[in-house]
Structures are given as structure tokens and as C-alpha cells.
Scaffold this active site. Structure first.
Site, mmCIF file in Angstrom:
data_model
loop_
_atom_site.group_PDB
_atom_site.id
_atom_site.type_symbol
_atom_site.label_atom_id
_atom_site.label_comp_id
_atom_site.label_asym_id
_atom_site.label_seq_id
_atom_site.Cartn_x
_atom_site.Cartn_y
_atom_site.Cartn_z
ATOM 1 N N ASP A 117 -8.763 -5.102 -2.664
ATOM 2 C CA ASP A 117 -8.109 -5.360 -1.374
ATOM 3 C C ASP A 117 -8.601 -4.413 -0.291
ATOM 4 O OD1 ASP A 117 -6.100 -6.769 0.201
ATOM 5 O OD2 ASP A 117 -5.146 -4.817 0.331
ATOM 6 N N ASN A 139 -6.496 0.746 -3.219
ATOM 7 C CA ASN A 139 -7.388 1.397 -2.245
ATOM 8 C C ASN A 139 -6.833 2.752 -1.819
ATOM 9 O OD1 ASN A 139 -5.293 0.160 -0.847
ATOM 10 N ND2 ASN A 139 -6.518 -0.233 0.974
ATOM 11 N N ASP A 154 2.235 -7.131 2.405
ATOM 12 C CA ASP A 154 1.050 -6.371 2.815
ATOM 13 C C ASP A 154 1.484 -5.112 3.577
ATOM 14 O OD1 ASP A 154 -1.546 -5.567 3.092
ATOM 15 O OD2 ASP A 154 -2.116 -7.088 4.566
ATOM 16 N N HIS A 174 -8.640 -10.409 -1.252
ATOM 17 C CA HIS A 174 -8.563 -10.225 0.204
ATOM 18 C C HIS A 174 -9.753 -11.000 0.752
ATOM 19 C CE1 HIS A 174 -8.497 -7.533 3.954
ATOM 20 N NE2 HIS A 174 -9.655 -8.159 4.029
ATOM 21 N N HIS A 228 0.861 -1.191 0.000
ATOM 22 C CA HIS A 228 0.000 0.000 0.000
ATOM 23 C C HIS A 228 0.891 1.232 0.000
ATOM 24 C CE1 HIS A 228 -3.714 -2.292 0.803
ATOM 25 N NE2 HIS A 228 -2.907 -3.106 1.483
ATOM 26 N N LEU A 229 0.939 1.906 -1.141
ATOM 27 C CA LEU A 229 1.782 3.110 -1.229
ATOM 28 C C LEU A 229 1.032 4.359 -0.788
ATOM 29 C CD1 LEU A 229 3.786 2.496 -4.539
ATOM 30 C CD2 LEU A 229 4.543 2.185 -2.173
ATOM 31 N N ARG A 230 -0.288 4.253 -0.634
ATOM 32 C CA ARG A 230 -1.120 5.314 -0.045
ATOM 33 C C ARG A 230 -1.256 6.572 -0.892
ATOM 34 N NH1 ARG A 230 -3.492 1.845 3.227
ATOM 35 N NH2 ARG A 230 -2.331 1.273 5.086
ATOM 36 N N HIS A 247 -2.452 -12.564 1.246
ATOM 37 C CA HIS A 247 -2.116 -12.663 2.677
ATOM 38 C C HIS A 247 -2.901 -13.734 3.463
ATOM 39 C CE1 HIS A 247 -5.627 -10.079 2.829
ATOM 40 N NE2 HIS A 247 -4.978 -8.998 2.472
ATOM 41 N N ASN A 287 -5.172 -7.120 9.451
ATOM 42 C CA ASN A 287 -6.306 -7.871 8.947
ATOM 43 C C ASN A 287 -5.927 -8.550 7.635
ATOM 44 O OD1 ASN A 287 -8.848 -8.877 8.617
ATOM 45 N ND2 ASN A 287 -9.744 -6.983 7.866
#
Lengths: 341, 439
Positions: B148, B90, B301, B175, B58-60, B228, B274
Site C-alpha cells: 500500500d 508502510n 484508509d 493500492h 496506518h498506525l505509523r 480504497h 490518494n
């Protein structure tokens, strides 16, 4: 589970009964009995906690626990301030961390906290340089309730816990009272048998040190006391229970079931009661009921807890400014100018 | 012609042979004449392997650059030995349109320290209702599709998504979580959750969805990649899918084979993710699934959050931990050193294996291959100090762990993207540093 005596400095907190030693619990119960005698004799307010500031931070609704703490603190001469959720900065979106940092900056000595999140008091204790008393956190613990239950049982059981057994009936999954009762009683050498609907018995419960009985009758048969846990009405929503009527029929404390208990056994309830649901009125008001004793003991017990925590806070060595270094003991920062009394 | 960069006297990650590898213009070359070398890295027996690939990061960015940016996330990747990461969609906005995927790739080309392969959304806004344009996403550079963090709840939508994704030949990264079974669960269901008074998440919240998607892979012929995986039952389902020769692959993450839910201890929000950390039985099953090859590859993850977000009561803190800068060392320390895997096999799970799963070009240490390389010392010991991470996220349960295996240099497309400050300086000539930074 390891049980060790809490280090003196950490005694300014009461976060839970898990891991607390028998000696420590008995010392608190002894102190609570002294308090009860003094309260019965009258002459309040005393000045034991004069100059000590106690904040009652109730982030979740509570009547009896808050009033009980407030009376206890006032009886001992403490300065008491109250924070409730409605109208507080919490409802304006301030984080718990910011709220408590501000509280710390106001020079409070003890914070009594009730919060819907399990672990919130432990979080505060890590973040703040004040004593934190858990007045109920989520589904985790309610240690002063657990202690007042022990105090009540000690009277009923004539000072002997070894070999005694409590039946704990109903919604264990959502009950912080249940966990504190299990930790406390097992520490004192008594045993606990739990019974309730499978949907309300959490996974791995036995590893807390209790037995789980398949029926309420088996749990209560020969037990030296029974405690009915409060059933929240919203439990019907998530498919946890078919109906209150069915729960009451299968797991409620009825007169017939109370007859299964040992001679001289007593009936407890942490309140507030749903009469006719987890406990029938004739049981709640019956001769074995010690429910009002629990309430009286609650004030005395909370006096003892406030004293213990205030005493430990008083002795605590100079500590970092609240919030600095996440409240880690021995961190950097100027010494907090705590008033000593 | 530009001079080559020469890595001299390295140890080949598979054969163990001493090798010299030179590259020019981002490609490994055959002619290693020393006189042509502009700069030389004295590897001195360090292990040389293809750069690592992380399929689950997740690079955000865009939208949550307070947690991480493409620049910081890929810098962390380079420090961890990665030369490519696949980033989850996401973000805000969600990567559900070609232009979003293009933006991420362009941004990564401009500021990134490794290759960034975006993963497009399965459904618009990850809402689980309307399919995202798989063909356009693929054309824009998406290497897979995933919702995800927001499982596709409707089996019917998942069925259609798998059918449609066949046109793009893209795997759907799942996910796996049944939101109704998870409910308000905060951590693994079991003794620790009960002790702490936290609501539990049962294994079945994951495994029933794994089973569903295995069946849908059979129904549709689509490609399912199970993200994951954390529990015994999920690995059983993956084994079953492989026996049936379905197009199903799966990954797991270092925390699932190194930790159990007991790591939550006293409400440690850095042990909150999670799917949650599971029981000892599940930890053992994760290890077994890695060793017996049920798991196709490893992934982190990597889920950075701010300190403020993690400094909340457990139930109010976000899920997720960072992983890019500890993944390789955790693998070496807990899989290789105890003898569960050879170093070569462990590295394969982070290099060739993930490239196969997402059809990324293979990297061999041979002429003509991209110069995506990592130079590592599998023996070097170091202590995890989150404050020294290149990632903005410091949320790791491994703080203070002593680990073996250190990335000393990473080369991506011929560019030196990471050089260990403590060890690398002595081994890397000044000219190389200049050349590397000038590229």
C-alpha cells in the site's frame, strides 16, 4: 462563478483575478493609467509608499516580474527588500511556513511572492498578517500579468471590452498567465478562445468560461487580439509534444495566421519569448505587436496594485500577531503594532 | 469464577429485538443470572452490534510515531467503535519480515485498545522487486499482504506474488495506481484542478491497474482485495470480476461517497488524499456500488499526519486523512439516514463483511463468541471537533460537520475500551468502569 467586490480588508492581498468584479478590475486599470502618466512625466521617486516595506520573495526564478515590481515599489518610495531562493533558508530545508513567519516578524507590510507551488500565495495570506501579492504561483494565476494584459488590451480596444475576443494559443496547461487572462477578460465582458495541443489543454477548461477551438486558425479567425503563451522547452520530456518544430508549425504565431485576425487586432506575449517557436520574429517585432507596451504597462500596473494593497493594509484594523491562530482575522493575540503612515 | 459483565436491555443490531448480553473472560456467555453480574451496563435501548473492523489503517509505528502510535491509533479505533484494525506495512522499517509483524502484535497487545492484525508487505521494502516471505509473515500473524502506498508496478512481480500468496491463502491488498499515469498529479483531474492550476490524476491511473490485477487474479487464482476504490471505472471492473467469479473483493472509504474534488476548495490540504476525491459522477458510482453490493466492505484508509506536514502549500503536503473516529457516523448520516442502506446493512459493511474478506473470526452476539462489541446511538447528533480526536492526526475534511450516530461504548475481548464521557457515565455503573479499567 460568483463575482463579488472584495471586502476592504482583503484588498491588501492580490491573490488572483478569479472572482474579482468588473468594477474592481476597472478601478485598478484606471489607477494604473494614472500611474503610467505620472511615470511618463518623471520625477520619481514619489512618496506614495514612503514608510511602507515591501518584500519581494521570489522562490522561483524571475527577471522581468521581479524587476518590474522592484521598480514600481522604488518609484513609489517604498522600502524594498528582496529574497531569492539561492542562498536563502528555503534551500536549507526551512519550510515555507517558518520562512514566512520570520518575515512577518520583521515587520513587512507587503509581500510580493513568486512560488512554483500553485496556491502558495493563498497559503501565505492565510498564515501571515501582511498583504500578499501573487507574482505568479505554479500553474495557477499571475494576476498582475493578467491586469497588465487587460490594460494593454484596453488601449488597443479603445476602452471597450464587450464583444471583443482574445485568442489564447499554446501551452495553457502550464500557464498561470492563461488562467488570469481568462478570469480577467470574462469579468470585463470579453471572450476568450483557446487553442493548443490536446496534451496541453487541461481537463474542464471550458468551465473557466472560455471556448476551446480545435485549431489555431479557428481560434484566431476574426479575433480582436491573440496571445501566444510561452512554451517551456522541457515539455518535450513527458511526451507532451513531439518536437518544437512540429509545435511551431501547427500552433506558432506566423504572419499568415496573424492575417486571420480582425482589423486592428494586436499580438501579445507574456514573455520571455521563444522566437521561432510559439511566435515568429516577424510577428513579435511586427506592427501589431504590443509586447513592449505590455512591459511598460507592467511597471505602472504594479504601482497601482502596490498602492491598492498598501492602502488596504493601512486601513486594516488591529490584527493578531503574525502566525497566531493561523492568521485568522479576529483571532486571539496581542495587537500587531503596525506603523501607520 | 469471575463475575460476568452484563449489557442489559440493548437493541439487537440485526433483529431489533431487546437483548441482554453477558460476557466473562472475553467471551459471551449463556448464563445471564443477574446475581453473577459484577457490573451492568444499562443499554436502555441502544443498538448493540459486533465491534467494527477496519481493514485499512496506518498506525505509523514503528518509525513515524510523531504522526500516530499503536496506542493512539487503536485508542482512536476504540472511540470509533472498532475492535480490530488491520495496519498497513508502510512503516519504518517496512513490515516485510516475521519479526516486524510480531513486534507490532506484541506492542498492540501491550498498549493497544483494539485487536491489531498486521498486513505484511508484498515485496521486500515495498520496492516491488523481491517477494516478501508470505508464509513466515502469515505464521507471525499477518492477515493479508500489501505494498500500500507503493503499487507493485511490475505486472510480472504481481503475478508471482499472487501465485505465491496462494500458499499462505492470503489476499493481496492492492493500492491501485499506475505511477506513470499519475505522474506528478496532485488531485483529481478536472475542472477544480484546472482552476487551481494543480496537476490532475485521471481515473484511469487507478482503473487500468484495477483491470490489470483482475486479469492477474484470473491468471493466478490468487486473491485480490482492491483497496480504497474511488472511481466509476474501478467499480465497473470490480463488477466484471464478480461476474467472472474471480477471487476479487473491494472496499471504498467514507470520503469517496461523501465528498468530491470540489472539497479542495482553496487548496485545502485536508482534502488531499490518494486516490484523490473525484467527480460527482464518481461519487454517485461509489454510492451505487455500495448499495448494489459490488463493494464488499468499507474501510477508512486512516492516514494520520502532523499539523506541520499539512500546513504546507497543497503540492507539498502529504496525502491522506484520518478516518477512524468519523467513519461510523459518516456512514449513518450519509448512507442510513437518507435511506440508501438499512442500519443493519451499513453495520454489516463494517463488521461481518470485512471479517469475511480477511478470514477473521466471525463475531455474533451469541454465547461462545468473543466479546467484541459496540454500543451505539444511531440518532445522537454531534459535531466533528478534530482537536478532541484520540488520534494524533487532526487531518480531516469533516471538521465542523454535524453527524448522527455516536459510539457510546466499545468492548474488545471483554474489556471496556471506550466509553463516551458525555453519555456513557449515566448508563455505565461505576463498578463496571472499575472492572473495565482493571482488566
Amino acid at each position: 462563478m460568483s463575482r463579488a467586490t472584495t471586502p476592504p480588508r482583503e484588498r491588501r492581498h492580490l491573490l488572483g483575478l478569479e472572482g474579482m468584479s468588473r468594477e474592481e478590475i476597472l478601478a485598478i486599470l484606471d489607477a494604473a493609467e494614472c500611474c503610467r502618466a505620472r511615470l511618463r512625466a518623471g520625477g520619481m521617486p514619489f512618496d506614495d509608499l514612503r514608510g511602507v516595506t515591501v518584500l519581494l520573495a521570489f522562490f522561483e526564478d524571475s527577471t522581468r516580474t521581479r524587476v518590474s515590481f522592484e521598480l514600481a515599489a522604488r518609484h513609489l518610495g517604498a522600502t524594498v527588500a528582496t529574497l531569492t531562493t539561492a542562498g536563502s533558508s528555503i534551500s536549507k530545508g526551512e519550510s515555507l511556513f517558518d520562512t514566512v513567519q520570520n518575515i512577518g516578524a520583521m515587520g513587512v507590510d507587503l509581500v510580493v511572492v513568486r512560488h512554483s507551488a500553485s496556491g502558495a500565495p493563498a497559503f501565505l495570506a492565510r498564515q501571515l498578517d501582511v498583504g500578499v501579492i501573487n507574482a505568479g504561483d505554479g500553474r495557477h494565476e499571475h494576476p498582475t500579468q493578467g491586469l497588465l494584459d487587460l490594460m494593454t488590451l484596453r488601449d488597443a480596444w479603445k476602452n471597450r471590452f464587450a464583444g471583443r475576443r482574445l485568442a489564447l494559443v499554446g501551452d495553457v496547461a502550464h500557464s498561470r498567465v492563461a488562467r488570469s487572462a481568462i478570469f480577467g477578460l470574462t469579468a470585463l465582458g470579453a471572450s476568450v478562445t483557446v487553442a493548443g495541443p490536446a496534451t496541453l489543454i487541461p481537463a474542464g477548461l471550458e468551465r473557466l468560461g472560455c471556448a476551446v477551438a480545435p485549431t489555431v486558425e479557428e481560434a484566431m479567425e476574426g479575433a480582436d487580439a491573440v496571445m501566444a503563451l510561452r512554451l517551456q522547452k522541457e515539455r518535450m520530456d513527458g511526451g507532451l509534444l513531439p518536437s518544437l518544430g512540429e509545435f511551431s508549425k501547427v500552433w506558432g504565431l506566423t504572419v499568415e495566421r496573424v492575417r486571420l485576425l480582425a482589423r486592428d487586432a494586436v499580438v501579445l506575449h507574456p514573455g520571455p519569448m521563444n522566437r521561432g517557436v510559439e511566435v515568429m520574429p516577424e510577428v513579435a517585432d511586427g506592427e501589431r505587436s504590443v509586447i513592449l507596451d505590455q512591459v511598460e504597462n507592467g511597471v505602472a500596473l504594479r504601482c497601482a496594485v502596490l498602492e491598492r494593497c498598501a492602502e488596504a493594509a493601512r486601513r486594516a484594523p488591529p490584527a493578531p500577531v503574525a502566525g497566531a491562530g493561523l492568521g485568522a482575522p479576529g483571532g486571539t493575540g496581542a495587537a500587531h503594532a503596525k506603523e501607520t503612515v | 469464577m469471575r463475575p460476568i459483565t452484563l449489557i442489559r436491555n440493548a437493541k439487537h443490531w440485526k433483529t431489533g429485538a431487546r437483548v441482554d448480553v453477558g460476557f466473562r473472560d472475553g467471551v459471551i456467555v449463556a448464563d445471564l443470572a443477574e446475581r453473577e453480574a459484577g457490573s451492568v451496563i444499562e443499554a436502555d435501548g441502544l443498538t448493540l452490534a459486533p465491534g467494527l473492523v477496519d481493514l485499512h489503517v496506518h498506525l505509523r509505528e514503528p518509525g513515524q510515531s510523531v504522526k500516530e502510535t499503536i496506542a493512539t491509533g487503536t485508542r482512536a479505533a476504540a472511540a470509533g467503535g472498532f475492535t480490530a484494525v488491520c495496519c498497513m506495512p508502510n512503516t519504518i522499517p517496512v513490515l516485510d519480515e516475521a519479526v516486524q509483524v510480531e513486534w507490532v502484535r506484541e506492542r498492540a497487545a501491550a498498549v493497544g485498545s483494539c485487536r491489531v492484525h498486521p498486513i505484511g508487505a508484498v515485496t521486500m521494502g515495498q520496492q516491488g522487486e523481491q517477494l516478501a516471505p508470505a508464509m513466515a509473515l502469515k505464521t507471525a500473524g499477518a492477515v493479508a499482504l500489501s505494498d500500500d502506498g507503493h503499487p507493485v508496478v511490475s505486472a510480472a512481480i504481481m503475478r508471482r506474488a499472487l501465485e505465491y500468496a496462494r500458499h499462505a491463502n492470503l489476499p493481496i491488498v492492492c493500492h491501485e495506481e499506475d505511477p506513470t499515469l499519475r505522474g506528478e498529479g496532485q488531485m483529481n483531474e478536472g475542472f477544480t484542478a484546472t482552476r487551481l492550476g494543480l496537476r490532475g490524476i485521471p481515473n484511469a491511473a487507478e482503473s487500468v491497474m484495477v483491470r490489470r490485477d483482475v486479469e492477474l487474479a484470473e491468471l493466478t487464482g490468487g486473491r485480490v482485495h482492491l483497496a480504497h476504490l474511488s472511481c466509476f471505472e474501478s467499480f465497473e471492473a470490480l463488477r466484471d470480476a464478480k461476474r467472472r467469479r474471480l477471487a476479487v473483493t473491494g472496499e471504498t472509504c467514507p470520503h469517496y461517497w461523501t465528498l468530491t474534488d470540489e472539497a479542495v476548495g482553496d487548496y485545502d490540504t485536508n482534502a488531499r488524499m490518494n486516490p484523490p476525491l473525484r467527480s460527482e459522477r464518481d461519487r454517485d458510482a461509489t454510492l451505487a456500488a455500495i448499495v448494489d453490493g459490488t463493494v464488499d466492505c468499507l474501510a477508512t484508509d486512516h492516514a494520520p499526519h502532523t499539523a506541520d506536514e499539512k500546513r504546507r502549500p497543497f503540492e507539498e503536503a502529504p496525502f491522506g486523512i484520518v478516518g477512524l473516529e468519523t467513519a461510523l457516523a459518516l456512514t449513518i448520516t450519509t448512507l442510513v439516514r437518507p435511506g440508501h442502506l438499512s442500519l443493519a446493512r451499513a453495520l454489516e459493511l463494517w463488521t461481518d463483511a470485512p471479517r469475511r474478506v480477511f478470514d477473521l473470526p466471525a463475531v455474533r452476539l451469541e454465547p461462545g463468541n468473543p466479546a467484541d462489541l459496540v454500543l451505539l446511538d444511531p440518532e445522537a447528533e454531534w459535531t466533528v471537533e478534530p482537536e478532541r480526536f484520540h488520534s494524533k492526526g487532526r487531518n480531516t475534511p469533516f471538521a465542523g460537520w454535524k453527524l448522527h450516530g455516536r459510539v457510546l461504548a466499545t468492548v474488545c475481548g471483554g474489556r471496556l475500551t471506550h466509553r463516551d464521557p458525555s453519555v456513557g457515565v449515566a448508563r455505565v455503573r461505576r463498578e463496571l468502569a472499575a472492572a473495565g479499567e482493571g482488566n
